[in-house]
Design a protein around this motif. Sequence first.
Motif, PDB file in Angstrom:
ATOM      1  N   ASP A   1       7.987  -2.080   5.017  1.00 22.45           N
ATOM      2  CA  ASP A   1       7.913  -0.644   5.338  1.00 22.45           C
ATOM      3  C   ASP A   1       6.914   0.158   4.519  1.00 22.45           C
ATOM      4  O   ASP A   1       6.837   1.371   4.669  1.00 22.45           O
TER       5      ASP A   1
ATOM      6  N   LYS B   1       2.038  -2.001   5.810  1.00 22.36           N
ATOM      7  CA  LYS B   1       1.114  -3.097   6.044  1.00 22.36           C
ATOM      8  C   LYS B   1       0.584  -3.112   7.481  1.00 22.36           C
ATOM      9  O   LYS B   1      -0.624  -3.161   7.703  1.00 22.36           O
ATOM     10  N   SER B   2       1.488  -3.066   8.449  1.00 27.75           N
ATOM     11  CA  SER B   2       1.053  -3.145   9.850  1.00 27.75           C
ATOM     12  C   SER B   2       0.206  -1.938  10.234  1.00 27.75           C
ATOM     13  O   SER B   2      -0.798  -2.080  10.939  1.00 27.75           O
ATOM     14  N   THR B   3       0.613  -0.777   9.780  1.00 25.21           N
ATOM     15  CA  THR B   3      -0.132   0.431  10.121  1.00 25.21           C
ATOM     16  C   THR B   3      -1.540   0.383   9.529  1.00 25.21           C
ATOM     17  O   THR B   3      -2.520   0.721  10.195  1.00 25.21           O
TER      18      THR B   3
ATOM     19  N   ASP C   1       0.072  11.148   2.335  1.00 23.63           N
ATOM     20  CA  ASP C   1       0.338  12.378   3.091  1.00 23.63           C
ATOM     21  C   ASP C   1       1.776  12.858   2.920  1.00 23.63           C
ATOM     22  O   ASP C   1       2.094  14.000   3.210  1.00 23.63           O
TER      23      ASP C   1
ATOM     24  N   ALA D   1      -2.404   5.506   5.876  1.00 28.26           N
ATOM     25  CA  ALA D   1      -2.683   4.679   7.056  1.00 28.26           C
ATOM     26  C   ALA D   1      -2.335   5.467   8.308  1.00 28.26           C
ATOM     27  O   ALA D   1      -2.980   5.345   9.342  1.00 28.26           O
TER      28      ALA D   1
END
Length: 597
Positions: A16, A19-21, A136, A164
Motif C-alpha cells: 500500500d 508501488k503499483s501506482t 500530497d 505517484a
Amino acid sequence: VSQDRIRNFCIIAHIDHGKSTLADRLLEHTDTVTEREMEEQLLDNMDLERERGITIKAQAVRMKYNTSDDVEYTLNLIDTPGHVDFTYEVSRSLAACEGALLVIDAAQGVEAQTLANIYLALEADLEIIPVINKIDLPSANPDRVKEELIDIGLDPYEAILTSAKEGIGMEEVLKKVVKQVPPPDGDKDKPLKALIFDSLYDPYQGVIAYYRVMEGSIKPGMKIKMMATDKTFKVEEVGTFAPTMQPTKELSVGEVGYVIASVKDVSYCQVGDTITNANNPADEPLPGYQSAKPMVFCGLYPVDGDDYEILRDALDKLQLNDASLTYEPETSEALGFGYRCGFLGLLHMEIIQERLEREYNLDLITTAPSVIYKVYKEDDEMVKVENPANMPERQYIDYIEEPFVKATIMLPDEYVGQGMELAQNRRGEFKDMQYLDEDRVKLVYGLPLSEIVLDFFDQLKSVTRGYATFDYELSGYREADLVKLDILVNKDPVDALSCIVHRDSAYEIGNQLTKKLKEFIPQQMFKVPVQAAISRKVIARQTIRAKRKNVLQKCYGGDVSRKRKLLEQQKAGKKRMKQVGSVEIPQEAFMAILEID
Ligand code: GDP
Ligand code: MG
C-alpha cells in the motif's frame, strides 16, 4: 541495444505504499502506455487478467527513456511479489536487477516489509534509490521518513519526493535510475545463461518464461536447456513486454524478456533456474536456485464425491501455472477421496482455495492447515508427517521434531506487551528487541511454524489494533513434546478433525475445540457426544442435544442438478456439509482449531 544503455530495476515497498501506482505513472511518463490504456488495464485482478489474456500480467515492462541530452535508454522494470510467503520469488526477481526503487509512504514511514525488502536488496547487491511517496497527503511527513532512512543506513539526501497519485517527481525518478543504477555486465560471447524469475501458462502458447539474460544471447531456433531439470526445448519466439508482447530477433546480455518454446508445464520453468544453450551449455547454473518447497498443507475434499474428477482436473490446471502447488491423492475415512495439497504459506493456500471455488465451481471441504513433522521412530526410521491423521501410534515414536521460524514483528511501543504475550502464548522464544525510533519496536522471536499457521498474524493484528507487521523465515527443525489429539463425534473418531498439539496445551485445546464443535455441528435427531482424546484416553467432552421432532430438516445431496445445488447453497449462505457416519459436519467444524485462542 547496447549494454551500457540498459538499466534493470525493480520497485520494492511495504504493501500500500504505492508501488503499483508509481509503476503506472512511470509507464505513462515514458509513453509506454497512454493514460487511457492504463485506465483500461486495472492490473492486479485475476478475473480480468484471464479475460484479457497474458499481456496484462506486466511482470517485466520495457520502457524507452530519453535524457535531456537526447540519449535513449532502455529501462526494464521488473515486478516483485509483495508478500512474506514469496520471499524466494522476490529474491530471484531482485537477482535480475542492478537497482531498486525503495518506495516509502510519507505518512506511514518505514514498515516491516520495507526493511525485509531492503535486506533482500542489499543481499542482491542492488543500488537502492529511496523514494518518499504520497507527499500530497496532509499527514505526509517526509522529514520523519528521512530520519528513518538514516536509521536504516540509507542517505536521506538521495531520497526523491514523489506523489505517484499526482504524477509528481517522475522525471526525477527516471533520471536517477539512469544515473545511479549500474548498467548490466556479463559477456555477450559466452554461452547463454538466462535467469528465470517468473513464468506463466498460456493455453495457446504453453509456458511463457520471463528471464533476464546474464551471459550470451537467445534467439528463435536455438535449442535451449533448463539446467535444473535438464529438459531441452526449441525456441519459437523471444521478445519483450512494451507492455504487450513484442517479438524480437534476439535478446542479448543484460536484456529482459520472454521466451516461448512449447513448454507444456511450468514445472520445467522453475523460478530461479538457468536457461542455457543446449548445444553450447554453460559450465554451471546461476547461483541461488531452490526448488519450490511447500510449507503448509491441508486436505481438500469435494463436498459431493462426484466432483472428485473435477477437482483433480482443476488442480492439474492450476499447477500448470504454479510450480509451488503440490497435491497428492489422500483418503479420509470421514471425508472420502480428496487431495492433500501443499502451499508456500497461508496466503497461497487461500488463493488456491478461492480459485478452485470461483473458477471451477467446486464446493470444497478444507481441513485445518498443518506443517510437516519429522517423526523419529523407535526403530530409528524417520517419517515425515504432513497429515495429523497419519501420525504413528505413540508407542512407536521415539521423538518428534517440528519446523521453527525466525519471526520479526514490528509494532508501536505501546503494544509491545500485547505482542510479547501473544508470542509467548504461542510457544515463542524471545530473541531480540530493538527500538527503531522513539515509538517503534522490532521484536524477534523463534516460533513453531504450526503456531503461525494457526492464525498468528490475524491475532497479532487484532491485539495491536492493526498496527503490527510481521515477517518470517524458516530456521530449521526442533524437538518438541507433541501429541495427536483425536476427535470423536458420536463415539467415532473423525480422522479429518485430528490435530497435532503441544502436550502442555492439549487439555486446554481439547476443551475449547469440543466446545467449538458443539457450536458448529447442527443438532441431530439424537444426542451426539463430541470428545477429544489422546491415545484413546478421553480428555474432554461436550454433548450436542437432540433436536425436537417437529423441526423440518434441510435436505442436501440427493439427485439435484449441479446448478440447482449451487443456487440452493448460495441461498443457504453456502453451508457446506459432509455426512460423516450418522452426523452432518459443516465446513466450519474442520477449521474450528483456527478459532480457539
Ligand atoms: P502497492 O500496494 O504498494 O502497490 O500500493 P498501490 O500503488 O496499490 O497504492 C495503495 C493506495 O495508495 C492506493 O489507494 C493508491 O491510490 C494510493 N496512492 C499511491 N500513491 C499515492 C500518492 O502519491 N498519494 C496518495 N494520496 N495516494 C497514493
Ligand atoms: Mg500493488
